[in-house]
Design an enzyme around this catalytic site. Structure first.
Site, PDB file in Angstrom:
ATOM      1  N   SER A 194      -9.149 -11.483  -6.274  1.00 17.63           N
ATOM      2  CA  SER A 194      -7.987 -11.936  -6.831  1.00 17.63           C
ATOM      3  C   SER A 194      -7.991 -13.265  -7.466  1.00 17.63           C
ATOM      4  CB  SER A 194      -6.391 -11.774  -6.157  1.00 17.63           C
ATOM      5  OG  SER A 194      -5.551 -12.179  -6.812  1.00 17.63           O
ATOM      6  N   HIS A 249      -1.818  17.046   0.878  1.00 19.20           N
ATOM      7  CA  HIS A 249      -0.916  16.826  -0.043  1.00 19.20           C
ATOM      8  C   HIS A 249      -0.475  15.070   0.365  1.00 19.20           C
ATOM      9  CE1 HIS A 249      -0.308  21.011  -0.933  1.00 19.20           C
ATOM     10  NE2 HIS A 249      -0.516  21.336   0.152  1.00 19.20           N
TER      11      HIS A 249
END
Length: 461
Positions: free
Chosen positions: A316, A186
């Site tokens: 980037s 989870h």
């Protein structure tokens, strides 16, 4: 442009003089200027295997002369040798039975075969319909060529890529067996796990997909040939389908057989749907694996950073020094495309009205694209990412030692509720698990050291 005149039942039409196709191919080029998706060359090779086998079968059944058989086989072998690729220009978006592509192959094979006969000084000529397409219909040839192409691409491209990535994970699984890290469920901390165990889950996904792929591709060995127009076999010898399948099997090395029920083979493509379902299953597993890898490699200073992956290129255009998990992103996009293709294949297969499904080219296009994307994606991911996965021990140990879920090991000794109170107290007051446990009075320091051992928490006891 120099042209020659070809004709069909609609009359005469100009065809480029340097191209080997005929009137029906030229009409298709003009009638369907749709999209840029050309009929995959792999299905052309599937057609060549079929036309070659059909010539041998018709000859064996006394329906084709020695000279015509030899000429057609010669032409088909040239197609299979990739010498004639430029002569198959049609797009996928055409008739749903693939008739134009069947005729494209018939016309090119006929042209090359007639040139061969002329060079041999043989006074015979080959007609694209009467000879190359003898005992056949587009309705049984296209699905046959489709199955031949799909099986070959799975066998020669997809399965090798799958096995290579699986073997890489197997090696990493063994290499990192002794590294113990915190597990997560989870997206929250859970009990410890070996890094090798985590990777073994990835490896077993590919093991399972390999088994599923082997099972589903077996159904692709069934060929529609012999069904002709509607499955009855009109204009074909009763033994034709079996003989063609036998000759295709001999030339490819794959155990193709004539389909038991030709009515099914023409109107339903559930066998391809099942195959693509396996491709979708593989895509879902690869999505999960790629996501796990990029999460575990997130950072370098504000993420999990439990593993490092190869730095392949700048990440980037504005942030200097940034490097991104590009191989993972590539693989997840491949997975998304394959899942979308599965929807298209399923819808197309459901549209078999009466005796014929007329969505065959789009079924072929999407299934082949999925095979290519998965094969290339796994190869690239393996070579540029998976082989370079390495643990970052200091981060792994830090997360492990900080985790409150180690408290699970106390359950058998003090019970769930007391163990939960220790974990909550530690989280609430900013204590270590050990400090909270001793402060609670439920365990001694000696008991804590004896019971909280991550290395004892990664196998059943």
């Amino acid at each position: 442009m120099s042209v020659r005149i070809e004709h069909d039942t609609f009359g005469e039409i100009e065809v480029p003089a340097d191209k080997y196709w005929g009137a029906q191919t030229e009409r298709s080029k003009r009638n369907f200027p749709v999209g840029k998706e050309r009929m995959p060359i792999e299905v052309v090779y599937g057609f060549a295997q079929l036309k070659r086998g059909a010539a041998l079968a018709n000859h064996a059944l006394g329906k084709l002369s020695d000279a015509k058989k030899d000429a057609i086989v010669y032409a088909c072998d040239r197609v299979l040798n990739k010498e004639l690729d430029e002569h198959f220009p049609l797009v996928v978006w055409q008739t749903g039975s693939g008739t134009q592509s069947n005729m494209n192959v018939n016309e090119v094979v006929s042209y090359v075969a007639n040139t061969y006969l002329k060079e041999q000084g043989i006074d015979e000529s080959i007609h694209p319909n009467d000879d190359v397409n003898k005992s056949q219909s587009s309705n049984d040839t296209f699905p046959t060529a489709m199955h031949v192409a799909l099986y070959n691409e799975v066998e020669t491209k997809l399965e090798p890529a799958l096995k290579t990535l699986r073997d890489t994970f197997k090696q990493k699984e063994e290499q990192y067996h002794d590294i113990i890290k915190i597990g997560r469920t989870h997206l929250q901390d859970a009990t410890p796990i070996r890094l090798g165990q985590e990777i073994s889950g990835w490896r077993y996904m590919l093991d399972k997909c390999e088994t599923l792929l082997s099972e589903s591709k077996a159904h692709i060995l069934n060929l529609a040939i012999g069904g002709t127009a509607v499955g009855t076999g009109i204009n074909a010898h009763p033994e034709f389908g079996d003989k063609v399948a036998k000759f295709i099997a001999e030339n490819t090395g794959y155990p193709f057989v004539s389909s038991e029920n030709k009515f099914h083979a023409l109107t339903a493509h559930d066998e391809v749907v099942q195959l693509h379902g396996t491709l979708k299953a593989l895509a879902t597993d690869l999505m999960k694996i790629a996501n796990d890898v990029r999460w575990l490699a997130s950072g370098p200073r504000a993420g999990l950073a439990e593993i490092s992956i190869p730095e392949n290129e700048p990440g980037s255009s504005i942030m200097p020094g940034k490097v991104n998990p590009t191989q993972c992103e590539m693989l997840t996009m491949v997975a998304v495309q394959v899942m979308g293709n599965d929807t298209a294949v399923g819808i197309a297969s459901s549209q078999g009205n009466f005796e014929l499904n007329v969505y065959k080219p789009v079924i072929l296009l999407n299934t082949l694209q999925s095979i290519y994307l998965l094969a290339d994606g796994m190869d690239t991911f393996n070579n540029n990412c998976a082989v370079g996965i390495e643990p970052i021990p200091e981060n792994i140990d830090n997360y492990l030692n900080q985790s409150l879920m180690l408290v699970t090991a106390l359950n058998p000794h003090i019970g769930y509720e007391k163990a939960a109170s220790i974990a909550k107290k530690a989280h609430r007051e900013g204590l270590t698990l050990k400090e909270s446990a001793i402060d609670s009075g439920y365990v001694t320091e000696e008991q804590f050291e004896q019971w909280i051992k991550p290395e004892d928490m990664v196998e059943p006891k």
